[in-house]
Write an enzyme that holds these catalytic residues in place. Structure first.
Site, PDB file in Angstrom:
ATOM      1  N   CYS A 252       0.773  -1.180   0.128  1.00 48.64           N
ATOM      2  CA  CYS A 252      -0.023  -0.047  -0.013  1.00 48.64           C
ATOM      3  C   CYS A 252       0.752   1.299   0.142  1.00 48.64           C
ATOM      4  CB  CYS A 252      -0.970   0.068   1.012  1.00 48.64           C
ATOM      5  SG  CYS A 252      -0.127  -0.327   2.688  1.00 48.64           S
TER       6      CYS A 252
ATOM      7  N   HIS B  41      -1.331   0.517   7.470  1.00 47.19           N
ATOM      8  CA  HIS B  41      -1.725   0.516   6.348  1.00 47.19           C
ATOM      9  C   HIS B  41      -1.699   2.162   5.590  1.00 47.19           C
ATOM     10  CE1 HIS B  41      -4.081  -0.259   2.522  1.00 47.19           C
ATOM     11  NE2 HIS B  41      -5.062   0.603   2.851  1.00 47.19           N
TER      12      HIS B  41
END
EC number: 3.4.19.12
Length: 1055
Positions: free
Chosen positions: A178, A608
């Protein structure tokens, strides 16, 4: 080089070495100078390696293989970000590479200094420190070799992966990537950067160049980056796979998939590679001594360091790329920048040197793209690993940098002095205000205005001429002795009126002894008599004394209120003055507009990343979260990026020069003057590449259509006999009322509707014996309607809900149109089941005749069907709720969750139409949340067991039931309890990162965490609603009453 320069550089080197040793001593607790010096030598001045070596109790030179691994992972950097080959030479550098090593791992290391050192977050080196503290290096190296596992799995249906027209394209997460998506999307949406990458051509003699490490890496990466950008421009897919570019990057990082890559480090490495690639091209195309590099011109600027070291002035020009800013201790971006631009005292190794030291930094040349690294990680010495700083930090959409420019240094210095003077005065005023708001000499303090008010209330209270003890004794003589707890202390309460109480030989004294043994019973023995004054009051005070005291207290209170108000207004004025200090026209000439915000959610060791990027063409914010690209808003960006509220916060800010329109300007056709869009912007080789990929995708769509057509034909052939059978049975079925009444058994109707209908018909017939069926019908309808209205208006306990007993109660409570209520009543009395009763047969016929006479314009049939459909949904929602709560009480949390999710969704849709259309939303929300928490707890316990079967079962629970449904708690109004529950679940799993565990558990945990920490509100998977069994109205009401009664007996803290 001058003698002065030699002295300065030697002094700086000595200063850095001593600071380095102090830091090692502070972090590791080792005081042996020889061991510390050896660690300094072995680590080549790198703090992270030195900490790792010392913590591992190995101060000797490590094996060459280990050293090579760490040093390879280290990016070349200086204090202000990589300069590469562009750094100025032969200058005095007091702020270069020396300090960068200090601030990358430990923000707390220079707490005594006002200078904010650069932190780039979770670098490979910091993770190495954490791993050494948790286990040995050898154990963790075993984790480096594993197969990448994709976080996202492609849908089999290619139409789910088809791009909508002109929609932005996402990037697939191919295993903890990510970070790659967030950075690449931010750069891709800079049109100038996109053009540079797409139009890049490798040197014509690339095949003949010596293939050193850089060239062997940079050229393939540039090729893959061009392909990736071309797909982002012209693909027909919703998202594309960046695996090939990612693999080249991962090889360079010498990392593994179990580590969350750091955005700052990756961006730094990416720009380094791009700079090298374009430098090769620039050197081929020009004979200049220093050819221009478009990457340097786009991302790199210069600043001037001006200061004094040990009484000697110096100036030093340096280049910077990404600019690091410390977050801890600051509330907004300007405060971070101010701290970064002004450095306080520079320590000297010579304690007898009294010369002042310090420096300022001024931008001399700003890059078109200015990137700020927000340092949100610090090294926790107690835990031995980095921790994330969640403090709130605000930043503007437009940032004016005039105050930091070298050309404005004189006016900025004046304004800084004025701000310092105002802040000093502000501190004095706030201290004065605090004395008013927290008054007292003891541990408990109160606002002085309140203290005076309480004194005034006490003085004004009506005096009591008898002892409170006497009152209590007299009022309680009939009920026995009082417990000692209820008696006030005689030293506090007893005044002159109580001085007549007998001494130790009196009966009262003797009676006091057994009071100690009386058991205290709340709300019985200690009940206050009604005639006892509720507040203490002065025993003796004259009118004159009271008048003087009230006058003084009123006057003092007014004075304090005025003083407090004046202080608050002065403080507000000063705050406003400081805010507007740089708002004059001369200081708003260098605007930079926010282009992208890179957000990180999670803890230091895992999390994330996603990005908010401004769409300059549409003037709106977009959220790029791996494959999901959605419209967003500034409000959502603020909520996710400022920090202080959740574990999510901005990690990197990308601003662009608001006057440099070429950065975001589209390319135009020179002949037609029309803007080039999509495939038109691609060079021929990339256009062919994208077209080939699109053809493959179109072929996949065609194959899917063919498969569907074949499957549909087969299903029709198989379904034909069943369809004919169903049609035959349908023709024999009796036509009934609303479909929610169509249950396998008609006993439900006979018990609820038929019995009541027969009763009211019997009553109406008895009252109107000589009247015809039409008159009796009208009377029966009035009686039934009156009964239902009474039920609808009755205040009932939670376990009784008359809406479940009769549809018309539901309609009446929700103010259904009169015509719909009338038609439903006629259907009740026209039901065919009444034909079996002789008394009701004629009345049923009249009701049916009246139904047939209703014209379509009199009753809106669509609206009528919609009301009955809502009631059916209400009953289904009730059944979902009952079944969910019953499963919850049986601790069958998975089944409970599925039913409660359906109940919540249906109930939400019903409540959107009216407050009485559904059930208590908070109740369903509470048990839905509790189900998720219970399942999370079960999964965590299974994971902690370490057994393969249990671990897999725990992760199945998380992947199938927790991860897909967590976004349901983060949509709608986002209740605080839901948000806290999500944070608790995520923190539970993040806490495992600091624990020792087997390599396979570490691997599974690292694969799973990014999905859990994904902040996206997109529902990634949803089970089919569970099928409800056939049920009767009687059963529904009984089960609802039973479950609601059981809930009412549950303690409040257990619900």
């Amino acid at each position: 080089m001058t003698v002065e320069q030699n002295v300065l550089q030697q002094s700086a080197a000595q200063k850095h070495q001593q600071t380095f040793l102090n830091q090692l001593r502070e972090i590791t607790g080792i005081n042996d100078a020889q061991i510390l010096q050896q660690a300094l030598k072995d680590s080549n001045g790198n703090l992270e390696l030195a900490v790792a070596f010392l913590t591992a109790k190995n101060a000797k030179t490590p094996p060459q293989e280990e050293t090579g691994y760490y040093q390879t992972a280290l990016p070349g950097n200086d204090r202000y970000i990589s300069v590469g080959s562009q750094a100025d030479a032969n200058v005095i550098d007091l702020t270069g590479d020396d300090k960068d090593d200090l601030q990358r791992a430990i923000a707390l290391s220079l707490a005594e200094s006002n200078r904010a050192f650069r932190e780039t977050g979770i670098t490979d080196e910091e993770q190495a420190i954490s791993r050494v503290l948790e286990a040995s290096i050898a154990e963790n190296k075993a984790c480096l070799k594993r197969t990448p596992i994709e976080v996202w799995r492609d849908s089999r249906n290619p139409y789910d992966r088809k791009r909508q027209e002109k929609a932005p394209v996402g990037l697939k997460n191919v295993g903890n990537t990510c970070w790659f998506s967030a950075v690449i999307q931010s750069l891709f949406n800079l049109l100038e950067f996109r053009r540079l990458v797409l139009n890049y051509k490798p040197p014509s003699n690339a095949q003949d160049l010596p293939r050193n490490q850089k060239e062997h890496r940079n050229l393939p990466f540039m090729r893959e980056l061009r392909y990736l950008f071309a797909l982002l421009v012209g693909t027909k897919r919703k998202y594309v796979d960046p695996s090939r570019a990612v693999e080249i990057l991962k090889d360079a990082f010498k990392s593994n998939d179990s580590q969350q890559q750091d955005v700052s480090e990756f961006t730094h490495k990416l720009l380094d590679w791009l700079e090298d690639a374009f430098q090769m091209k620039a050197e081929e195309e020009t004979d200049e001594e220093k050819p221009k590099n478009p990457m340097v011109e786009l991302f790199y600027g210069r600043f001037l360091a001006m200061g004094v070291l040990e009484g000697k002035k110096f100036e030093n020009t340096e280049m910077f790329g990404q600019y690091p800013l410390q977050v801890n201790g600051f509330k907004d971006l300007h405060e971070c920048l101010e701290a970064a631009m002004i450095e306080g005292e520079i320590e000297s190794l010579h304690s007898d040197n009294s010369g002042k030291s310090g420096q300022e930094h001024w931008f001399t040349e700003l890059p078109p793209v200015l990137t700020f690294e927000l340092s949100r990680f610090e090294f926790n010495q107690a835990l031995g690993r980095p921790e994330k700083i969640h403090n709130k930090l605000e930043f503007p959409q437009v940032l004016y940098l005039d105050r930091y420019m070298h050309r404005n240094r004189e006016i900025t210095r004046i304004k800084r002095e004025e701000i310092k003077r105002l802040k000093d005065y502000l501190t004095v005023l706030q201290q004065r205000l605090e004395r008013y708001l927290s008054y007292g000499s003891g541990p408990k303090r109160f606002p002085l205005v309140d203290v005076l008010q309480y004194a005034l209330e006490f003085a004004s209270s009506k005096p009591v001429c008898t002892s409170p003890v006497d009152d209590i004794d007299a009022s309680s003589s009939a009920s026995g002795p009082l417990p000692s707890q209820s008696l006030p202390s005689t030293t506090e309460q007893q005044g002159p009126c109580a001085s007549d109480l007998p001494g130790s030989s009196s009966p009262a004294s003797g009676a006091a002894l057994p009071l100690r043994s009386v058991i205290h019973k709340p709300f019985t023995q200690s009940r206050i008599p009604p005639d006892l004054p509720m507040h203490p009051a002065p025993r003796h005070i004259t009118e004159e004394e009271l008048c003087v005291l009230e006058s003084c207290l009123h006057r003092w209170r007014t004075e304090i209120e005025n003083d407090t108000r004046d202080l608050q207004e002065s403080i507000s004025r000063i705050h406003r003055t400081i805010e507007l200090m740089y708002s004059d026209k001369s200081m708003i000439q260098v605007p930079y507009r926010l282009h992208a915000v890179l957000v990180h959610e999670g803890q230091a060791n895992a999390g994330h990343y996603w990005a908010y990027i401004f769409d300059h063409r549409e003037s709106r914010w977009m959220k790029y979260n791996d494959i999901a690209v959605t419209k967003s808003s500034w409000e959502e960006l603020v909520r996710d990026s400022f920090g202080g509220y959740r574990n999510a916060s901005a990690y990197c800010l990308m601003y662009i020069d608001d006057k440099a329109q070429f950065l975001i300007q589209e390319e135009f056709n020179k002949e037609t003057g029309q803007a080039l869009v999509g495939m038109e912007t691609l060079p021929p080789d990339l256009r062919d590449f994208v077209e080939e990929d699109n053809q493959r995708f179109e072929k996949e769509l065609e194959e899917w259509d063919t498969q569907l057509a074949q499957r549909s034909l087969q299903e029709k052939l198989l379904a034909a006999p069943k369809l004919r059978e169903a049609e035959a049975s349908a023709t024999t079925a009796q036509a009934g009322g609303a479909d929610y009444l169509e249950q396998p058994s008609r006993s439900d109707l006979s018990k609820h509707w038929k019995e009541e209908t027969l009763r009211v018909i019997a009553k109406a017939s008895h009252d109107l014996e000589d009247k015809g069926p039409e008159t009796v019908l009208q009377s029966a309808i009035k009686l039934e309607y009156s009964r239902l209205v009474k039920l609808a208006q009755e205040d009932t306990p939670p376990e009784t809900d008359y809406r479940l007993h009769h549809v018309l109660v539901y309609f009446i409570q929700n103010q259904a149109p009169k015509k719909i209520i009338e038609k439903t009543l006629l259907e009740q009395f026209g039901d065919r089941n009444l034909s079996f009763d002789e008394r009701c047969h004629n009345i049923m016929k009249v009701a049916q005749a009246k139904l047939e006479m209703i014209k379509p314009e009199e009753v809106n049939l669509e609206e009528y069907e919609e009301w009955h459909a809502d009631y059916k949904k209400f009953r289904e929602t009730t059944m979902y709720l009952i079944t969910g709560l019953e499963n919850f009480q049986r601790e069958s949390y998975i089944d409970s969750l599925l039913f409660l999710l359906c109940a919540y969704q249906n109930n939400k849709e019903l409540l959107s139409k009216g407050p009485y259309r559904g059930h208590d939303g908070e109740l369903i929300s509470h048990y839905r949340r509790e189900c998720l928490l219970k399942l999370n707890e079960q999964a965590a316990e299974l994971f902690e067991s370490g057994e393969d079967g249990d671990v897999n079962n725990g992760l199945i629970i998380m992947n199938e039931f927790i991860v897909p449904f967590l976004p349901l708690l983060l949509v709608d109004d986002m209740e605080e309890k839901d948000i806290l529950a999500v944070e608790d679940m995520r923190n539970r799993w993040c806490s495992y990162l600091g624990q020792e565990m087997e390599a396979n558990l570490q691997e599974k945990l690292t694969d799973f965490l990014p999905k859990l920490l994904d902040c996206s509100t997109e529902i990634k998977g949803f089970h089919e609603p569970p099928k409800l069994p056939s049920y009767s109205a009687h059963e529904l009401c009984e089960r609802f009453a039973r479950i609601m009664l059981s809930l009412s007996r549950t303690p409040a803290d257990g619900r």
